[in-house]
Design a protein around this motif. Sequence first.
Motif, short mmCIF file in Angstrom:
data_model
loop_
_atom_site.label_atom_id
_atom_site.label_comp_id
_atom_site.label_asym_id
_atom_site.label_seq_id
_atom_site.Cartn_x
_atom_site.Cartn_y
_atom_site.Cartn_z
N ASP A 173 14.70 94.72 61.33
CA ASP A 173 15.38 94.03 60.24
C ASP A 173 15.14 94.75 58.92
O ASP A 173 16.06 95.01 58.13
CB ASP A 173 14.85 92.60 60.19
CG ASP A 173 15.63 91.68 59.27
OD1 ASP A 173 16.69 92.07 58.77
OD2 ASP A 173 15.16 90.54 59.06
N TRP A 221 11.70 91.74 54.98
CA TRP A 221 12.72 91.37 55.96
C TRP A 221 13.79 90.48 55.33
O TRP A 221 13.68 90.04 54.19
CB TRP A 221 12.06 90.67 57.15
CG TRP A 221 11.28 89.44 56.79
CD1 TRP A 221 11.77 88.20 56.50
CD2 TRP A 221 9.85 89.33 56.67
NE1 TRP A 221 10.76 87.32 56.21
CE2 TRP A 221 9.57 87.98 56.31
CE3 TRP A 221 8.80 90.23 56.84
CZ2 TRP A 221 8.26 87.53 56.14
CZ3 TRP A 221 7.51 89.76 56.66
CH2 TRP A 221 7.25 88.44 56.32
N ALA A 256 17.33 95.27 64.79
CA ALA A 256 16.30 94.27 65.08
C ALA A 256 16.24 93.96 66.57
O ALA A 256 15.17 93.79 67.15
CB ALA A 256 16.57 93.00 64.29
#
Length: 339
Positions: A18, A51, A280
Motif C-alpha cells: 500500500d 499507508w 498490496a
Amino acid sequence: MLDRDRVRGCLLGLACGDAVGTAVEFKAPGAFEPLRDMTGGGAFGLEPGQWTDDTSMALCLAASLVEKGRDPRDQMERYVRWWREGYYSSTGECFDIGNATHAALSKFVRTGEPFCGDEDPYSAGNGSLMRLAPVPMFYAADPEETIKKAAESSRTTHATATAVDACRYFAGLLVSVLGGAPRERLLEPFHSPCPGFWQTHSLHPEIAEVAGGSFRRREPPEIQGVGFVVHSLEAALWAFDRSGSFEEAVLKAANLGRHDSGDLRPDRGRAIRRRGHPAALALQALHARRGRAARRCTSQASRGRLIRTRLRRKKKSAAEAGELPPRRKGFRQEAQSGL
C-alpha cells in the motif's frame, strides 16, 4: 498452529505494498519514472511508509476480529471511526475514501444495517479485497469457514458478485500460504485449501477466468493496475507469478500504474475508481519473504504512531483553548458530501 512470522508478514506485506503503490496513484503507465523503492509522495503527499485507506480498513477489521470475533456491525462501526475520526489512519485523518465504501458507510450510519454493499456490477471496486488479509489470518484453522467469512466481510461494503468471489478465492490462497503451501501449488488453476472446493462452490465467470490462470497468459497492457476488482486480483497474481522476491513483486505491481481504459466502464465507470493498488495484494501473497521494505515500513509505522500521538495532543490543546479549526474533509468526501 500458524507461524507467527507468516501472520505478521501478511499484514506487513499489505501495508508495505500500500505504501509503495501510493507514490504512483492515478498515474498512467509510462507517465512516471519506474519505482525502485518506497518513496512516499503521490496524490496525497505521504511520507515513505505511510499507508492509505486499504491498510487502515484492514487494521480496523483485524482489531474487530480479535476483540469481538464475528461481528459485522462492529466492523462497520470501526470503519466509520476511521472515516470520521482517522482511527488507524497513518496521518490521523481520513484523507481519501472510495466511492463504494463511502456509500456503504453512509448507509450504515443512516440504517444501522451492517451489510450495506451495493450489488450493482458497476460498483465492483477492490476495497473489500484490499483489506481482506485479517479474515484468513483469523479463521485459518478452518479453510471452508474462512472462505465463507471472506464473502461476508466483502458484503459489508462491496456486495457485487465479482467482489465477493474475488475475496472468496483470495482468502483460499492466503489460507494456503499461511499454512506453508509451496508456490507451485498456489499458482495451479483453481487452487483451494479444500480440494475440489470450486467444483461445488462455483466462482463468478470473471473471477473463474483469473483463477483458471489468465494471469499466466497475459502481459501489460492486458494486465491492468486499476480499481476494478477482477483486474486487481489478476494483476496481483501476475506480479506474484513473475517475481522471485518480496521486493520484486511489489515493484512489478506498483509500476503497472493506472490504466485509464480499465476505469471506463459504460456509464457508471466512476463507481469502480478506487485508490487501492494491486501491489498490496501481491505483497500479501509473498508475506513470508520480509526484506528491507518490510523493515522500513515497520520503522515508519512506529514514527507514524508518534506523529499521531503528538497530533492528538495538539488537537486536544487547541480544543480546550477553543482554537480548533473546522475538520478538513478528504477530496472524495467533499465530492460525495451530498450522499
